[in-house]
Write a protein that holds these residues in place. Sequence first.
Motif, PDB file in Angstrom:
ATOM      1  N   ARG A  91      -1.430  -2.455   1.592  1.00  0.00           N
ATOM      2  CA  ARG A  91      -0.067  -2.287   1.076  1.00  0.00           C
ATOM      3  C   ARG A  91       0.246  -3.334   0.018  1.00  0.00           C
ATOM      4  O   ARG A  91       0.805  -3.011  -1.045  1.00  0.00           O
ATOM      5  N   MET A  92      -0.114  -4.590   0.278  1.00  0.00           N
ATOM      6  CA  MET A  92       0.157  -5.643  -0.701  1.00  0.00           C
ATOM      7  C   MET A  92      -0.622  -5.397  -1.996  1.00  0.00           C
ATOM      8  O   MET A  92      -0.096  -5.632  -3.097  1.00  0.00           O
ATOM      9  N   SER A  93      -1.858  -4.934  -1.883  1.00  0.00           N
ATOM     10  CA  SER A  93      -2.659  -4.664  -3.082  1.00  0.00           C
ATOM     11  C   SER A  93      -2.024  -3.569  -3.924  1.00  0.00           C
ATOM     12  O   SER A  93      -1.979  -3.669  -5.165  1.00  0.00           O
ATOM     13  N   ILE A  94      -1.522  -2.537  -3.271  1.00  0.00           N
ATOM     14  CA  ILE A  94      -0.887  -1.445  -4.006  1.00  0.00           C
ATOM     15  C   ILE A  94       0.429  -1.897  -4.622  1.00  0.00           C
ATOM     16  O   ILE A  94       0.710  -1.641  -5.795  1.00  0.00           O
ATOM     17  N   ARG A  95       1.231  -2.638  -3.850  1.00  0.00           N
ATOM     18  CA  ARG A  95       2.552  -3.014  -4.321  1.00  0.00           C
ATOM     19  C   ARG A  95       2.503  -4.080  -5.422  1.00  0.00           C
ATOM     20  O   ARG A  95       3.482  -4.265  -6.143  1.00  0.00           O
ATOM     21  N   LYS A 119       5.209   9.221   6.134  1.00  0.00           N
ATOM     22  CA  LYS A 119       5.062   7.995   6.922  1.00  0.00           C
ATOM     23  C   LYS A 119       4.333   6.916   6.130  1.00  0.00           C
ATOM     24  O   LYS A 119       4.639   5.736   6.234  1.00  0.00           O
ATOM     25  N   VAL A 120       3.350   7.340   5.361  1.00  0.00           N
ATOM     26  CA  VAL A 120       2.633   6.384   4.511  1.00  0.00           C
ATOM     27  C   VAL A 120       3.557   5.846   3.430  1.00  0.00           C
ATOM     28  O   VAL A 120       3.549   4.651   3.117  1.00  0.00           O
ATOM     29  N   LEU A 121       4.390   6.718   2.865  1.00  0.00           N
ATOM     30  CA  LEU A 121       5.343   6.269   1.856  1.00  0.00           C
ATOM     31  C   LEU A 121       6.323   5.276   2.437  1.00  0.00           C
ATOM     32  O   LEU A 121       6.670   4.259   1.803  1.00  0.00           O
ATOM     33  N   GLU A 122       6.796   5.502   3.663  1.00  0.00           N
ATOM     34  CA  GLU A 122       7.710   4.570   4.309  1.00  0.00           C
ATOM     35  C   GLU A 122       7.048   3.209   4.534  1.00  0.00           C
ATOM     36  O   GLU A 122       7.655   2.169   4.332  1.00  0.00           O
ATOM     37  N   PHE A 123       5.774   3.239   4.923  1.00  0.00           N
ATOM     38  CA  PHE A 123       5.047   1.993   5.140  1.00  0.00           C
ATOM     39  C   PHE A 123       4.865   1.239   3.823  1.00  0.00           C
ATOM     40  O   PHE A 123       5.105   0.026   3.752  1.00  0.00           O
ATOM     41  N   LEU A 124       4.464   1.950   2.777  1.00  0.00           N
ATOM     42  CA  LEU A 124       4.260   1.314   1.472  1.00  0.00           C
ATOM     43  C   LEU A 124       5.568   0.780   0.898  1.00  0.00           C
ATOM     44  O   LEU A 124       5.561  -0.154   0.111  1.00  0.00           O
TER      45      LEU A 124
END
Length: 421
Positions: free
Chosen positions: A392-396, A412-417
Amino acid sequence: MASFPPRVNEKEIVRSRTIGELLAPAAPFDKKCGRENWTVAFAPDGSYFAWSQGHRTVKLVPWSQCLKNFLLHGTKNITNSSNLRLSRQNSDGGQKNKPREHIIDCGDIVWSLAFGSSVPEKQSRCVNIEWHRFRFGQDQLLLATGLNSGRIKIWDVYTGKLLLNLVDHTEVVRDLTFAPDGSLILVSASRDKTLRVWDLKDDGNMMKVLRGHQNWVYSCAFSPDSSMLCSVGTSKAVFLWNMDKYTMIRKLEGHHHDVVACDFSPDGALLATASYDTRVYIWDPHTGAILMEFGHLFPPPTPIFAGGANDRWVRSVSFSHDGLHIASLADDKMVRFWRIDEDYPVQVAPLSNGLCCAFSTDGSVLAAGTHDGSVYFWATPRHVPSLQHLCRMSIRRVMPTQEVQELPVPSKVLEFLSYRV
């Protein structure tokens, strides 16, 4: 979005382990006024730790040696004003890359500190690069000090030499922050209601004045990619600025009293703000949404009472380098460590008259400064980040919230990201 919940037994809260103390020497008849330690700072490469001992002096200590002394001699390390003093006349360039203990006399009460390191590829934004007095190399390490007079003095950390004297603010320089990209762009926040942008690679040329605050500006912080700046002050609003165009992006509304501190998460996806309304908010800076609330008074005061003197004013907030923890200081004589996915502190520690805090470069230690010019250190919560969080940190780091929401992945993945779960 709860504050300190009553269901948590105080005995169940883990006490953070004290690492050490740096106690400012007390002179006879010395008054506490003017000795406040408003800022503590770690060098980006972890080589130095700096703090204001009170009045006009700044102490610079090699961080590795400081840790070693704590381990050898216990927690206390009382600083002595007779330690090595460096002046411009006797600075020794031959010792440049060997960390040494310095005491710098700034000539005025010190309100703010910031370390800056240079990346040669990041050139000055000025066209006339031929006329620069300084050539900042890759091993350059600078310390900026904001003073009571409104001046900003820039020092060479390795030699103690004064390099630049920036004069333009008309009131106290309350906070300083360098762009993390190595460009040596410096932003100063002042009681004169302005933020000023300086290019140190252009001999300290002032590039821009950011206006928008109607009163004192307390704190400012760059996003990790240096594209965004957050500033807070004597108002309930949080200001976000575009640092490519030097324009205001938006104001974040939600606090009920003055906002006094701010800090971005390591991936830039979250913004933490601390307020006298007894709360720390975690925002999505790209949408302006409040994602989390950490309260320091239970039950939380209603807006009409949030501005009162309730002994729970939050003074400082800092994001850990793991992106999972934040630390906060409040007037209730406590340091709290929070996880961004929990609504109660995971560790606490006692601290009287705390004013500021910062995590060490590797995130293993938290330093906190106090009213009397001393610094206290604690071991931070140890937690191995999950693979999901690291992804998540790498993507964000490279994708703002708007782009994340357009990804063709399950909700759910979008909410996590988006840090919503």
